[in-house]
Design a protein around this motif. Structure first.
Motif, PDB file in Angstrom:
ATOM      1  N   GLN A   1       7.407 -12.172   5.197  1.00 57.23           N
ATOM      2  CA  GLN A   1       7.698 -10.472   4.371  1.00 57.23           C
ATOM      3  C   GLN A   1       6.783  -9.721   6.167  1.00 57.23           C
ATOM      4  OE1 GLN A   1       6.141 -11.230  -0.192  1.00 57.23           O
ATOM      5  NE2 GLN A   1       4.481 -11.326   1.498  1.00 57.23           N
ATOM      6  N   ARG A   2       7.021  -9.245   6.027  1.00 58.79           N
ATOM      7  CA  ARG A   2       7.357  -7.410   7.062  1.00 58.79           C
ATOM      8  C   ARG A   2       5.976  -7.290   6.339  1.00 58.79           C
ATOM      9  NH1 ARG A   2      12.021  -4.616   9.238  1.00 58.79           N
ATOM     10  NH2 ARG A   2      11.467  -4.035   7.328  1.00 58.79           N
ATOM     11  N   ASP A   3       6.441  -6.475   5.453  1.00 55.37           N
ATOM     12  CA  ASP A   3       4.763  -6.215   4.656  1.00 55.37           C
ATOM     13  C   ASP A   3       4.172  -6.859   4.166  1.00 55.37           C
ATOM     14  OD1 ASP A   3       6.471  -3.524   5.781  1.00 55.37           O
ATOM     15  OD2 ASP A   3       7.433  -2.970   4.203  1.00 55.37           O
ATOM     16  N   ARG A   4       2.516  -6.372   3.706  1.00 53.97           N
ATOM     17  CA  ARG A   4       1.859  -6.984   3.195  1.00 53.97           C
ATOM     18  C   ARG A   4       1.426  -6.338   1.949  1.00 53.97           C
ATOM     19  NH1 ARG A   4      -4.679  -7.109   4.899  1.00 53.97           N
ATOM     20  NH2 ARG A   4      -2.827  -8.133   6.851  1.00 53.97           N
ATOM     21  N   TRP A   5       2.605  -7.740   0.677  1.00 53.77           N
ATOM     22  CA  TRP A   5       2.356  -7.400  -0.531  1.00 53.77           C
ATOM     23  C   TRP A   5       1.224  -7.784  -1.458  1.00 53.77           C
ATOM     24  CZ3 TRP A   5       6.802  -5.315  -3.692  1.00 53.77           C
ATOM     25  CH2 TRP A   5       7.512  -4.692  -2.937  1.00 53.77           C
ATOM     26  N   TRP A   6       0.581  -7.293  -2.428  1.00 53.98           N
ATOM     27  CA  TRP A   6      -0.618  -7.499  -2.903  1.00 53.98           C
ATOM     28  C   TRP A   6      -0.086  -7.673  -3.791  1.00 53.98           C
ATOM     29  CZ3 TRP A   6      -5.194  -7.239  -0.427  1.00 53.98           C
ATOM     30  CH2 TRP A   6      -5.839  -6.660   0.610  1.00 53.98           C
ATOM     31  N   ARG A   7      -0.963  -8.502  -5.085  1.00 55.99           N
ATOM     32  CA  ARG A   7      -1.487  -8.455  -6.091  1.00 55.99           C
ATOM     33  C   ARG A   7      -2.459  -8.862  -6.922  1.00 55.99           C
ATOM     34  NH1 ARG A   7      -0.118 -14.983  -6.720  1.00 55.99           N
ATOM     35  NH2 ARG A   7      -1.202 -16.091  -5.746  1.00 55.99           N
TER      36      ARG A   7
ATOM     37  N   ALA B   1       1.092  -1.221   0.300  1.00 54.78           N
ATOM     38  CA  ALA B   1      -0.514   0.297   0.028  1.00 54.78           C
ATOM     39  C   ALA B   1       1.093   1.723  -0.508  1.00 54.78           C
ATOM     40  CB  ALA B   1      -1.023   0.274   1.307  1.00 54.78           C
ATOM     41  N   THR B   2       2.005   0.824   0.724  1.00 57.76           N
ATOM     42  CA  THR B   2       2.916   2.338   0.560  1.00 57.76           C
ATOM     43  C   THR B   2       4.316   2.996  -0.376  1.00 57.76           C
ATOM     44  OG1 THR B   2       3.365   1.499   3.221  1.00 57.76           O
ATOM     45  CG2 THR B   2       5.198   3.144   1.542  1.00 57.76           C
ATOM     46  N   ILE B   3       4.275   1.837  -1.452  1.00 58.27           N
ATOM     47  CA  ILE B   3       4.858   1.611  -2.264  1.00 58.27           C
ATOM     48  C   ILE B   3       3.992   2.780  -3.036  1.00 58.27           C
ATOM     49  CG2 ILE B   3       5.330   1.285  -4.610  1.00 58.27           C
ATOM     50  CD1 ILE B   3       6.504  -1.670  -2.502  1.00 58.27           C
TER      51      ILE B   3
ATOM     52  N   GLU C   1      -0.997   8.936  -3.043  1.00 60.12           N
ATOM     53  CA  GLU C   1      -2.507   8.792  -2.348  1.00 60.12           C
ATOM     54  C   GLU C   1      -1.330   8.553  -0.980  1.00 60.12           C
ATOM     55  OE1 GLU C   1      -5.515   9.906  -2.468  1.00 60.12           O
ATOM     56  OE2 GLU C   1      -5.926   9.968  -4.886  1.00 60.12           O
ATOM     57  N   SER C   2      -2.390   8.519   0.274  1.00 60.98           N
ATOM     58  CA  SER C   2      -2.277   8.163   1.162  1.00 60.98           C
ATOM     59  C   SER C   2      -1.371   6.814   1.347  1.00 60.98           C
ATOM     60  CB  SER C   2      -2.835   8.528   2.644  1.00 60.98           C
ATOM     61  OG  SER C   2      -3.704   8.361   2.776  1.00 60.98           O
ATOM     62  N   SER C   3      -0.726   6.396   2.611  1.00 56.95           N
ATOM     63  CA  SER C   3      -0.709   4.939   1.936  1.00 56.95           C
ATOM     64  C   SER C   3      -2.127   3.722   3.123  1.00 56.95           C
ATOM     65  CB  SER C   3       0.789   4.359   2.933  1.00 56.95           C
ATOM     66  OG  SER C   3       0.176   4.510   4.028  1.00 56.95           O
ATOM     67  N   GLY C   4      -2.663   5.067   3.928  1.00 55.21           N
ATOM     68  CA  GLY C   4      -4.262   4.534   4.435  1.00 55.21           C
ATOM     69  C   GLY C   4      -5.366   4.040   3.479  1.00 55.21           C
ATOM     70  N   SER C   5      -5.104   5.323   2.144  1.00 56.53           N
ATOM     71  CA  SER C   5      -6.305   5.179   1.670  1.00 56.53           C
ATOM     72  C   SER C   5      -6.149   4.153   0.869  1.00 56.53           C
ATOM     73  CB  SER C   5      -6.208   6.780   0.401  1.00 56.53           C
ATOM     74  OG  SER C   5      -7.156   6.898  -0.370  1.00 56.53           O
ATOM     75  N   THR C   6      -4.652   4.050  -0.066  1.00 64.45           N
ATOM     76  CA  THR C   6      -4.383   2.714  -0.817  1.00 64.45           C
ATOM     77  C   THR C   6      -4.951   1.259   0.122  1.00 64.45           C
ATOM     78  OG1 THR C   6      -2.377   2.940  -0.302  1.00 64.45           O
ATOM     79  CG2 THR C   6      -2.971   3.893  -3.052  1.00 64.45           C
TER      80      THR C   6
END
Length: 227
Positions: A80-86, A45-47, A54-59
């Motif tokens: 994975q420390r961060d949540r990666w979306w596909r 979401a941050t990337i 946009e803010s990471s909260g919005s994404t």
């Protein structure tokens, strides 16, 4: 157990997009998120927020909504420390003509389809503009020969065209399997490649149709001859 004894699960077929999922897809930021994941592969979401302004909260919120409707999922993987979306494996199918006819889905269908076809045209326009403006750029020059642009005309019944489309989609899915799962991180020497296909009838009569020169399009390399 060897790899042969435990083969990878086959990719699921495309998801049929119904009225609820269509309305969930109509939000403009969700469409931009899907475009980013399609072109650049999995992201957090941050990337996505940094890329889209946009803010990471919005994404993050809109990713969860897209997941709710089945368009995206969390990329599996340990540690994975961060949540990666596909994107959802197998993709999805929108029956645009049917949804445009329905009073309850017409507005959302118009928004989604206009954005979809507009995005296709824009990405193709950007490539043509880039190849014309920077033909000596080493990266552009690498791709000029690989890029293709062709048109084929054949005569079919509606039933034959439907069967042809199914066979073509099956071939593309099978031929794409060796490249599935690649990312910019795992294969830095590759680029995202887009294949656009359209199959439709030319229903205008000879007296209504525009005259088109009988010459191949620029970049056409061995397209099937007209039948």
């Amino acid at each position: 157990m060897s790899e042969e004894e435990n083969p990878a699960a086959p990719e699921p077929g495309p998801m049929e997009v119904g009225a609820d999922a269509l309305r969930g897809l109509a939000h403009p930021l969700r469409a931009r998120i899907l475009d980013e994941l399609s072109v650049h592969g999995p992201a957090t979401a941050t990337i996505l927020g940094n890329r889209l302004g946009e803010s990471s909260g919005s994404t993050s919120y809109h990713l969860r909504q897209l997941a709710r409707y089945g368009f995206v999922e969390v990329e599996p993987g340990p540690g994975q420390r961060d949540r990666w979306w596909r994107l959802r494996p197998g993709g999805w199918r929108v029956r645009g003509t049917e949804l445009l006819r329905g009073p309850a889905t017409r507005e959302a269908a118009e928004i989604v389809l206009d954005r979809y076809y507009g995005g296709r045209r824009e990405r193709l326009r950007q490539w043509h503009a880039l190849s014309g403006e920077r033909p000596d750029d080493p990266e552009v020059r690498r791709w000029i020969q690989a890029a293709q642009d062709s048109v084929a005309h054949v005569r079919m019944s509606p039933e034959e065209a439907e069967e042809f489309a199914r066979d073509l989609q099956a071939f593309v899915r099978e031929r794409s399997l060796p490249f599935q799962g690649r990312t910019a991180r795992s294969h830095p020497d590759t680029e995202s490649v887009e294949l656009q296909t359209d199959l439709f009838p030319n229903l205008l009569g000879p007296e209504e149709a525009p005259v088109v020169p009988d010459t191949p399009a620029d970049g056409d390399d061995g397209a099937p001859a007209d039948q």
